[in-house]
Design a protein around this motif. Structure first.
Motif, PDB file in Angstrom:
ATOM      1  N   PHE A 135      10.918 -13.137  19.979  1.00 51.01           N
ATOM      2  CA  PHE A 135      11.742 -12.700  18.855  1.00 51.01           C
ATOM      3  C   PHE A 135      12.134 -13.899  17.993  1.00 51.01           C
ATOM      4  N   ALA A 136      12.062 -13.707  16.684  1.00 51.17           N
ATOM      5  CA  ALA A 136      12.428 -14.797  15.781  1.00 51.17           C
ATOM      6  C   ALA A 136      13.920 -15.101  15.895  1.00 51.17           C
ATOM      7  N   ALA A 137      14.736 -14.055  16.004  1.00 48.43           N
ATOM      8  CA  ALA A 137      16.188 -14.263  16.058  1.00 48.43           C
ATOM      9  C   ALA A 137      16.571 -14.853  17.409  1.00 48.43           C
ATOM     10  N   LEU A 138      17.297 -15.982  17.352  1.00 48.79           N
ATOM     11  CA  LEU A 138      17.685 -16.632  18.602  1.00 48.79           C
ATOM     12  C   LEU A 138      18.977 -16.008  19.128  1.00 48.79           C
ATOM     13  N   GLU A 139      18.852 -14.768  19.523  1.00 53.98           N
ATOM     14  CA  GLU A 139      20.024 -14.055  20.048  1.00 53.98           C
ATOM     15  C   GLU A 139      19.850 -13.835  21.532  1.00 53.98           C
ATOM     16  N   LEU A 140      20.963 -13.802  22.213  1.00 53.48           N
ATOM     17  CA  LEU A 140      20.911 -13.531  23.642  1.00 53.48           C
ATOM     18  C   LEU A 140      20.523 -12.060  23.858  1.00 53.48           C
ATOM     19  N   GLN A 141      19.523 -11.823  24.675  1.00 50.07           N
ATOM     20  CA  GLN A 141      19.095 -10.456  24.948  1.00 50.07           C
ATOM     21  C   GLN A 141      19.291 -10.160  26.437  1.00 50.07           C
ATOM     22  N   HIS A 142      19.618  -8.937  26.727  1.00 52.33           N
ATOM     23  CA  HIS A 142      19.726  -8.508  28.125  1.00 52.33           C
ATOM     24  C   HIS A 142      18.413  -7.797  28.442  1.00 52.33           C
ATOM     25  N   VAL A 143      17.537  -8.453  29.166  1.00 54.91           N
ATOM     26  CA  VAL A 143      16.169  -7.950  29.316  1.00 54.91           C
ATOM     27  C   VAL A 143      15.798  -7.864  30.794  1.00 54.91           C
ATOM     28  N   ARG A 144      15.040  -6.842  31.125  1.00 49.60           N
ATOM     29  CA  ARG A 144      14.572  -6.737  32.505  1.00 49.60           C
ATOM     30  C   ARG A 144      13.343  -7.614  32.706  1.00 49.60           C
ATOM     31  N   THR A 145      13.169  -8.115  33.923  1.00 47.48           N
ATOM     32  CA  THR A 145      11.902  -8.777  34.235  1.00 47.48           C
ATOM     33  C   THR A 145      10.822  -7.705  34.069  1.00 47.48           C
ATOM     34  N   GLY A 146       9.702  -8.110  33.535  1.00 51.96           N
ATOM     35  CA  GLY A 146       8.658  -7.136  33.185  1.00 51.96           C
ATOM     36  C   GLY A 146       8.626  -6.920  31.687  1.00 51.96           C
ATOM     37  N   ALA A 147       9.712  -7.391  31.001  1.00 53.13           N
ATOM     38  CA  ALA A 147       9.747  -7.297  29.537  1.00 53.13           C
ATOM     39  C   ALA A 147      10.065  -8.661  28.932  1.00 53.13           C
TER      40      ALA A 147
END
Ligand SMILES: Cc1ncc(COP(=O)(O)O)c(C=O)c1O
Length: 392
Positions: A177-189
């Motif tokens: 992602f271009a935006a340097l934002e913190l994301q809550h992401v599952r492993t596998g994604a």
């Protein structure tokens, strides 16, 4: 006897739902590539947070087909290099060599037990095309440095998520992602593509072999779907030298049932692990995943990079590992070693026999996996803690 993993007890937790799912498939008269597969693929993609989930025959095929698809797409070619942790299950590496790609083994960090992200950049050559991270023991291996390296060097990030279904990470994903934002992401994604194994003993386990690929890449998904179907998008028209690798309707229906319980099951694993981490106190038995968990919480640009662990395996370490294993067996506790021989010392990779990978070798020499699964009772956990504390 406390078994290492009691699959009878584990699957008994969902007995009625599994029997109903099996009956529904039986009654449908359709056993491959049907509604159950479609439904599970959709639910698993939603759960992981990717656009696509492609069911395949097992976890090894999932990883092999990701790399094979990249070759078909012209992203990689024979002889290209894939960076991979040296302390992984052999399947991560087999997927690379099966495709005549070259695994570049990188040492893990003793703090995280995962690939040492400070050693990755120096392993990159003009032939490097990908980094494969392995969420070993159920612990997220992604770091912002890995994402950043893949982004800057134009490398694919592939996840081996065989051991970490349901695990997540709060992270900035510069390669995605271009935006340097913190994301809550599952492993596998977290990466470009991920391979998942649903081998019966996994956190999300089938009653036989099964696996899946998750990805947001439409072209990759399309090629993998064809590769697993004899190289065909359209019946009797073959674009690639494909293979037969698919999940069957029974396994898909069973996995769909167990997926509904995965978060609760992982929560139970975490409760057990928290007791182990708090109560195992013995200087000959390091239960270091606790300190490692804390070490993973770093602070960067005011963002908290938080990595989860779903404890597929609960490892303890001891310089007297074999003695400890025998002592536990004598006292009725079954354990396993993950893994007794590191990949570079396996007979099938004779060319690596002179490699020296001391951190990997230390982990393999000292690791012992103690029981940790959702069907364990509190008394069993107490018994294991007491035995470990009494080991002299
Ligand atoms: C880290 C890792 N990668 C890949 C695999 C391969 O999965 P499968 O046994 O479904 O082929 C496994 C499990 O067996 C594994 O633990």
């Amino acid at each position: 006897m406390i078994k290492y993993l009691d699959l009878l007890k584990v699957n008994a937790l969902y007995d009625a739902e599994i029997r109903q799912a099996v009956a529904d498939v039986l009654d449908s008269g359709w056993y491959l590539k049907g509604e159950a597969t479609h439904r599970f693929e959709q639910h698993y993609a939603e759960y992981i947070g990717t656009r696509h989930c492609i069911g395949v025959a097992n976890g090894l095929d999932a990883l092999t087909l990701i790399l094979r698809a990249y070759i078909e797409m012209g992203v990689m070619q024979e002889g290209d290099e894939v960076i991979v942790p040296a302390n992984t299950y052999i399947a991560s590496i087999l997927a690379i060599t099966d495709n005549r790609l070259v695994p570049v083994l990188v040492e893990p960090s003793l703090d995280t037990l995962q690939i040492d992200d400070t050693l990755i950049e120096q392993a990159i050559t003009p032939r490097t095309r990908a980094v494969m991270i392995v969420h070993l023991y159920g612990r997220c291996a992604y770091t912002d440095r890995i994402g950043d390296i893949c982004h800057r060097h134009g490398l694919k990030l592939i996840e081996d998520n065989a051991q970490a279904h349901g695990c997540w990470c709060d992270a900035v994903l510069p390669h995605r992602f271009a935006a340097l934002e913190l994301q809550h992401v599952r492993t596998g994604a977290l990466g470009d593509a991920a391979g998942h194994s649903f081998y019966p003993g996994k956190n999300l386990g089938a009653l036989g072999d099964a696996g899946a690929v998750t990805t947001d890449d439409d072209e990759l998904a399309d090629v993998i779907r064809a590769l697993g179907n004899y190289g065909s998008h359209q019946k009797y028209v073959h674009d690639y030298l494909g293979r037969n690798s698919r999940i069957d309707e029974l396994q898909a229906a069973i996995l769909d049932v167990k997926l509904r319980h995965l978060d609760a099951d992982n929560q139970r694993r975490k409760e057990i692990a928290a007791r182990y981490e708090r109560d195992i106190v013995n200087e000959i038995v390091t239960c270091c995943i606790a300190t490692r968990e804390t070490a993973s919480r770093s602070q960067r640009n005011g963002l908290s990079l938080n990595r989860d662990c779903v404890y597929h395996i609960f490892p303890v370490f001891s310089p007297r590992r074999d003695e400890l294993q025998q002592y536990l067996a004598d006292n009725g506790v079954e354990t396993q070693i993950h893994y007794p021989i590191p990949p570079h010392q396996q007979k099938c990779y004779k060319e690596w026999s002179t490699l020296e990978l001391p951190v990997t070798e230390q982990i393999h020499a000292q690791e012992l996996s103690i029981p940790c699964h959702q069907a364990m009772t509190d008394d069993e956990v107490t018994c294991i803690i007491d035995l470990l504390n009494a080991f002299k």
